[in-house]
Scaffold this motif. Structure first.
Motif, PDB file in Angstrom:
ATOM      1  N   GLY A  93      -7.792  -4.640   5.168  1.00 53.41           N
ATOM      2  CA  GLY A  93      -6.524  -3.971   4.892  1.00 53.41           C
ATOM      3  C   GLY A  93      -5.757  -4.641   3.770  1.00 53.41           C
ATOM      4  N   GLY A  94      -6.474  -5.344   2.888  1.00 53.67           N
ATOM      5  CA  GLY A  94      -5.821  -6.117   1.846  1.00 53.67           C
ATOM      6  C   GLY A  94      -4.965  -5.304   0.904  1.00 53.67           C
ATOM      7  N   ARG A  95      -5.380  -4.083   0.574  1.00 58.68           N
ATOM      8  CA  ARG A  95      -4.613  -3.298  -0.393  1.00 58.68           C
ATOM      9  C   ARG A  95      -3.304  -2.774   0.216  1.00 58.68           C
ATOM     10  NH1 ARG A  95     -10.181  -0.979  -1.954  1.00 58.68           N
ATOM     11  NH2 ARG A  95     -10.947  -2.790  -3.070  1.00 58.68           N
ATOM     12  N   PHE A  96      -3.327  -2.504   1.492  1.00 52.21           N
ATOM     13  CA  PHE A  96      -2.092  -2.140   2.186  1.00 52.21           C
ATOM     14  C   PHE A  96      -1.088  -3.283   2.063  1.00 52.21           C
ATOM     15  CE2 PHE A  96       0.375  -2.610   6.130  1.00 52.21           C
ATOM     16  CZ  PHE A  96       1.059  -1.406   6.162  1.00 52.21           C
ATOM     17  N   TYR A  97      -1.549  -4.503   2.308  1.00 49.43           N
ATOM     18  CA  TYR A  97      -0.654  -5.657   2.239  1.00 49.43           C
ATOM     19  C   TYR A  97      -0.303  -6.009   0.800  1.00 49.43           C
ATOM     20  CZ  TYR A  97      -0.493  -6.425   7.196  1.00 49.43           C
ATOM     21  OH  TYR A  97      -0.230  -6.264   8.543  1.00 49.43           O
ATOM     22  N   ALA A  98      -1.208  -5.762  -0.133  1.00 44.37           N
ATOM     23  CA  ALA A  98      -0.883  -5.970  -1.546  1.00 44.37           C
ATOM     24  C   ALA A  98       0.244  -5.045  -1.966  1.00 44.37           C
ATOM     25  CB  ALA A  98      -2.126  -5.724  -2.399  1.00 44.37           C
ATOM     26  N   LEU A  99       0.214  -3.819  -1.468  1.00 47.41           N
ATOM     27  CA  LEU A  99       1.259  -2.844  -1.774  1.00 47.41           C
ATOM     28  C   LEU A  99       2.597  -3.290  -1.206  1.00 47.41           C
ATOM     29  CD1 LEU A  99       2.185  -0.169  -2.891  1.00 47.41           C
ATOM     30  CD2 LEU A  99       1.214   0.969  -0.902  1.00 47.41           C
ATOM     31  N   MET A 100       2.600  -3.833   0.006  1.00 49.11           N
ATOM     32  CA  MET A 100       3.849  -4.313   0.585  1.00 49.11           C
ATOM     33  C   MET A 100       4.397  -5.499  -0.202  1.00 49.11           C
ATOM     34  SD  MET A 100       4.064  -3.780   4.620  1.00 49.11           S
ATOM     35  CE  MET A 100       3.060  -5.170   5.094  1.00 49.11           C
ATOM     36  N   ALA A 101       3.508  -6.401  -0.625  1.00 48.78           N
ATOM     37  CA  ALA A 101       3.947  -7.551  -1.411  1.00 48.78           C
ATOM     38  C   ALA A 101       4.531  -7.103  -2.741  1.00 48.78           C
ATOM     39  CB  ALA A 101       2.770  -8.502  -1.634  1.00 48.78           C
ATOM     40  N   PHE A 102       3.867  -6.143  -3.393  1.00 48.56           N
ATOM     41  CA  PHE A 102       4.364  -5.642  -4.671  1.00 48.56           C
ATOM     42  C   PHE A 102       5.746  -5.029  -4.513  1.00 48.56           C
ATOM     43  CE2 PHE A 102       5.027  -1.987  -7.464  1.00 48.56           C
ATOM     44  CZ  PHE A 102       5.042  -2.618  -8.697  1.00 48.56           C
ATOM     45  N   GLU A 103       5.925  -4.200  -3.495  1.00 49.04           N
ATOM     46  CA  GLU A 103       7.214  -3.541  -3.317  1.00 49.04           C
ATOM     47  C   GLU A 103       8.313  -4.553  -3.020  1.00 49.04           C
ATOM     48  OE1 GLU A 103      10.322  -1.223  -3.257  1.00 49.04           O
ATOM     49  OE2 GLU A 103       8.351  -0.713  -4.027  1.00 49.04           O
ATOM     50  N   LYS A 104       8.009  -5.557  -2.210  1.00 45.12           N
ATOM     51  CA  LYS A 104       9.008  -6.577  -1.919  1.00 45.12           C
ATOM     52  C   LYS A 104       9.438  -7.260  -3.216  1.00 45.12           C
ATOM     53  CE  LYS A 104       8.602  -9.057   1.838  1.00 45.12           C
ATOM     54  NZ  LYS A 104       8.253 -10.111   2.850  1.00 45.12           N
ATOM     55  N   CYS A 105       8.483  -7.590  -4.067  1.00 53.31           N
ATOM     56  CA  CYS A 105       8.793  -8.259  -5.331  1.00 53.31           C
ATOM     57  C   CYS A 105       9.527  -7.327  -6.285  1.00 53.31           C
ATOM     58  CB  CYS A 105       7.512  -8.794  -5.965  1.00 53.31           C
ATOM     59  SG  CYS A 105       6.780 -10.169  -5.035  1.00 53.31           S
ATOM     60  N   ARG A 106       9.214  -6.052  -6.241  1.00 56.98           N
ATOM     61  CA  ARG A 106       9.919  -5.092  -7.093  1.00 56.98           C
ATOM     62  C   ARG A 106      11.386  -5.018  -6.696  1.00 56.98           C
ATOM     63  NH1 ARG A 106      10.912   0.517  -7.957  1.00 56.98           N
ATOM     64  NH2 ARG A 106      10.587   0.924  -5.754  1.00 56.98           N
ATOM     65  N   GLU A 107      11.665  -5.066  -5.411  1.00 54.36           N
ATOM     66  CA  GLU A 107      13.046  -5.061  -4.944  1.00 54.36           C
ATOM     67  C   GLU A 107      13.776  -6.323  -5.380  1.00 54.36           C
ATOM     68  OE1 GLU A 107      13.884  -3.461  -0.883  1.00 54.36           O
ATOM     69  OE2 GLU A 107      11.701  -3.506  -0.725  1.00 54.36           O
ATOM     70  N   VAL A 108      13.107  -7.457  -5.269  1.00 56.39           N
ATOM     71  CA  VAL A 108      13.723  -8.720  -5.674  1.00 56.39           C
ATOM     72  C   VAL A 108      13.991  -8.729  -7.174  1.00 56.39           C
ATOM     73  CG1 VAL A 108      13.350 -11.217  -5.858  1.00 56.39           C
ATOM     74  CG2 VAL A 108      12.701 -10.018  -3.766  1.00 56.39           C
ATOM     75  N   ALA A 109      13.070  -8.190  -7.953  1.00 51.41           N
ATOM     76  CA  ALA A 109      13.229  -8.161  -9.411  1.00 51.41           C
ATOM     77  C   ALA A 109      14.426  -7.309  -9.831  1.00 51.41           C
ATOM     78  CB  ALA A 109      11.956  -7.631 -10.062  1.00 51.41           C
ATOM     79  N   ALA A 110      14.829  -6.372  -8.980  1.00 55.42           N
ATOM     80  CA  ALA A 110      15.946  -5.488  -9.312  1.00 55.42           C
ATOM     81  C   ALA A 110      17.309  -6.142  -9.087  1.00 55.42           C
ATOM     82  CB  ALA A 110      15.859  -4.203  -8.480  1.00 55.42           C
ATOM     83  N   LEU A 111      17.332  -7.327  -8.465  1.00 59.37           N
ATOM     84  CA  LEU A 111      18.595  -8.020  -8.218  1.00 59.37           C
ATOM     85  C   LEU A 111      19.180  -8.536  -9.527  1.00 59.37           C
ATOM     86  CD1 LEU A 111      17.730 -10.190  -5.079  1.00 59.37           C
ATOM     87  CD2 LEU A 111      19.030  -8.056  -5.134  1.00 59.37           C
ATOM     88  N   SER A 112      20.498  -8.688  -9.549  1.00 58.36           N
ATOM     89  CA  SER A 112      21.127  -9.303 -10.711  1.00 58.36           C
ATOM     90  C   SER A 112      20.717 -10.769 -10.780  1.00 58.36           C
ATOM     91  CB  SER A 112      22.653  -9.182 -10.614  1.00 58.36           C
ATOM     92  OG  SER A 112      23.136  -9.859  -9.454  1.00 58.36           O
ATOM     93  N   ALA A 113      20.809 -11.349 -11.956  1.00 61.53           N
ATOM     94  CA  ALA A 113      20.319 -12.711 -12.165  1.00 61.53           C
ATOM     95  C   ALA A 113      21.028 -13.731 -11.282  1.00 61.53           C
ATOM     96  CB  ALA A 113      20.480 -13.092 -13.644  1.00 61.53           C
ATOM     97  N   ALA A 114      22.312 -13.555 -11.069  1.00 59.36           N
ATOM     98  CA  ALA A 114      23.067 -14.525 -10.259  1.00 59.36           C
ATOM     99  C   ALA A 114      23.995 -13.773  -9.311  1.00 59.36           C
ATOM    100  CB  ALA A 114      23.856 -15.460 -11.161  1.00 59.36           C
ATOM    101  N   PRO A 115      23.450 -13.177  -8.257  1.00 66.75           N
ATOM    102  CA  PRO A 115      24.289 -12.399  -7.329  1.00 66.75           C
ATOM    103  C   PRO A 115      25.316 -13.282  -6.620  1.00 66.75           C
ATOM    104  CG  PRO A 115      22.107 -12.766  -6.397  1.00 66.75           C
ATOM    105  CD  PRO A 115      22.043 -13.230  -7.814  1.00 66.75           C
ATOM    106  N   VAL A 116      26.502 -12.735  -6.420  1.00 64.04           N
ATOM    107  CA  VAL A 116      27.557 -13.444  -5.709  1.00 64.04           C
ATOM    108  C   VAL A 116      27.477 -13.072  -4.238  1.00 64.04           C
ATOM    109  CG1 VAL A 116      30.042 -13.775  -5.473  1.00 64.04           C
ATOM    110  CG2 VAL A 116      29.034 -13.465  -7.748  1.00 64.04           C
ATOM    111  N   LEU A 117      27.287 -14.056  -3.366  1.00 61.37           N
ATOM    112  CA  LEU A 117      27.155 -13.813  -1.932  1.00 61.37           C
ATOM    113  C   LEU A 117      28.418 -14.271  -1.220  1.00 61.37           C
ATOM    114  CD1 LEU A 117      23.501 -15.117  -1.415  1.00 61.37           C
ATOM    115  CD2 LEU A 117      24.270 -12.857  -2.130  1.00 61.37           C
TER     116      LEU A 117
END
Length: 298
Positions: A93-117
């Motif tokens: 099931g490696g490609r299923f998990y590769a897809l989940m990893a890619f999407e997680k990283c795509r979401e992280v990449a969409a964050l602003s460079a220095a988000p204020v928390l």
């Protein structure tokens, strides 16, 4: 509170199952785009009664075939390396998990460079740690696959040569009919993979509303339905506590208040809808355990 409720709906709209459907229906170009993903062949017992969805329970002596891949996904120090390796392991099931990893990283990449928390100190600290960890783990992923299109093309091309154990035929997790939905849920349960079960339940949510209660049969109470599915998904996968999307919510401007996705979702459910929410969540979890939702107490 209203803002939190809408963010939960956004989370449900981009949850694992729907993301997989989105990616795999977009496809690529040329031969890769026309690939039909091969079906998984679960034990025949899983098809004996799709209305009941009966499968053998997971036992310590009989782990899911994808258990090792799931462990690698959860502990990978670098997702770029993980994706490269996982794409070569379709039997796990490696490609299923590769897809989940890619999407997680795509979401992280969409964050602003220095988000204020801002918010509760412990929740802010947890969010900072999660974002820092994911930023480190995702190094190189978006350079390797700059767009959804390129990743999907690579996924389909690889799957044409050797089908993945968890990616199903039709190139999508969203089935075309109720009968196909029942078959796909049964097949997901037979894999015994919690992430795949959660994804399949999510992608098939519209097909099981008649078993969740009359409140949903005419398209009503959709917000509550998605809220219940969001929590069911993380409970099935076992990652409600410290869920990474809470950190993403904080980075997007939502106050950091919770470190448990289930608690975060529940705060957005109106008081008068709490009973229906709990009942709906319980019924979704029953279906995900291979039991009919009209058998309370099981």
């Amino acid at each position: 509170m209203k803002h939190a409720r809408w963010l939960v709906l956004v989370a449900a709209a981009v949850s694992i199952g729907l993301l997989l459907s989105h990616f795999l229906t977009r496809g690529g170009s040329g031969d890769a785009a026309s690939v039909q993903l091969s079906p998984v062949q679960p034990p025949q017992a899983a098809y004996a009664s799709p209305r009941i969805l009966a499968v053998m329970p997971l036992s310590p002596t009989s782990p899911a075939p994808s258990a090792a891949m799931r462990a690698r996904f959860e502990t990978a120090a670098n997702y770029a390396a993980f994706i490269h390796d996982a794409m070569q392991r379709p039997s796990e099931g490696g490609r299923f998990y590769a897809l989940m990893a890619f999407e997680k990283c795509r979401e992280v990449a969409a964050l602003s460079a220095a988000p204020v928390l801002q918010g509760r100190p412990d929740a802010v600290l947890a969010a900072r740690k999660t974002i820092a960890d994911l930023t480190q783990r995702c190094r190189g992923v978006m350079e390797q696959f700059p767009s959804e299109h390129l990743f999907t093309e690579a996924l389909l091309y690889s799957n044409a040569r050797s089908p993945d154990a968890l990616l199903i035929e039709r190139g999508t997790l969203r089935p075309a009919t109720k009968e196909a939905s029942e078959s796909d849920i049964a097949r997901a349960l037979a894999t015994q993979d919690p992430y795949f079960i959660a994804a399949t339940m999510d992608a098939n949510l519209d097909f099981v509303t008649d078993r969740l209660g009359p409140e949903f049969r005419n398209g009503e109470e959709q917000a509550l339905l998605y809220q219940a599915m969001a929590v069911a998904g993380c409970e099935i996968a076992g990652n409600c506590k410290g869920h990474y999307r809470l950190a993403l919510f904080c980075a997007a401007g939502e106050p950091c208040v919770h470190t448990d996705l289930a608690a975060y979702v529940k705060q957005g459910v109106p008081a008068e809808s709490q009973e229906l929410y709990e009942r709906t969540l319980g019924r979704i979890l029953q279906l995900a355990r291979g039991r009919t939702a009209d058998q309370p107490g099981q």
